[in-house]
Design a protein around this motif. Structure first.
Motif, mmCIF file in Angstrom:
data_model
loop_
_atom_site.group_PDB
_atom_site.id
_atom_site.type_symbol
_atom_site.label_atom_id
_atom_site.label_comp_id
_atom_site.label_asym_id
_atom_site.label_seq_id
_atom_site.Cartn_x
_atom_site.Cartn_y
_atom_site.Cartn_z
ATOM 1 N N ILE A 75 0.835 -1.201 0.000
ATOM 2 C CA ILE A 75 0.000 0.000 0.000
ATOM 3 C C ILE A 75 0.869 1.251 0.000
ATOM 4 C CG2 ILE A 75 -1.620 1.360 1.402
ATOM 5 C CD1 ILE A 75 -2.937 -1.326 2.168
ATOM 6 N N THR A 76 1.924 1.242 0.803
ATOM 7 C CA THR A 76 2.845 2.384 0.834
ATOM 8 C C THR A 76 3.490 2.587 -0.529
ATOM 9 O OG1 THR A 76 3.296 2.002 3.177
ATOM 10 C CG2 THR A 76 4.881 3.347 1.963
ATOM 11 N N SER A 88 0.931 3.938 -2.916
ATOM 12 C CA SER A 88 0.508 5.288 -2.557
ATOM 13 C C SER A 88 1.588 6.320 -2.853
ATOM 14 C CB SER A 88 0.091 5.359 -1.087
ATOM 15 O OG SER A 88 1.213 5.163 -0.253
ATOM 16 N N PRO A 100 0.528 8.342 -7.210
ATOM 17 C CA PRO A 100 0.438 9.816 -7.147
ATOM 18 C C PRO A 100 1.704 10.497 -7.690
ATOM 19 C CG PRO A 100 -0.280 8.870 -5.082
ATOM 20 C CD PRO A 100 0.312 7.752 -5.887
#
Length: 80
Positions: A48-49, A52, A56
């Motif tokens: 997820i890190t 993320s 972006p």
């Protein structure tokens, strides 16, 4: 300012920027896939890190090109 025919862009910045990302995007995807499948991301938090930051980041770089274009156009308009 000095404007020589050799230095005049034949296409719009938007077209050139989108063409660049047409080629950069798949290379970025391959890099992300290589990192994802390497086993370095051990748990769901790591994944997820990673996503993320990567997604972006890509969109931010893409969007920054249009910010730079707008800034450049304003700069050119002030000179005229």
């Amino acid at each position: 300012m000095y404007q020589d025919a050799r230095y005049v862009m034949n296409y719009s910045f938007k077209r050139l920027w989108n063409t660049t990302f047409l080629f950069v995007g798949p290379a970025w995807y391959v890099l992300v896939w290589m990192i994802w499948s390497s086993g370095q991301l051990q748990n769901i938090g790591d994944k997820i890190t990673f996503l993320s930051v990567v997604i972006p980041g890509f969109l931010l770089i893409y969007g920054a090109g249009f910010f730079i274009e707008e800034w450049h156009n304003k700069k050119q308009a002030k000179r005229s």
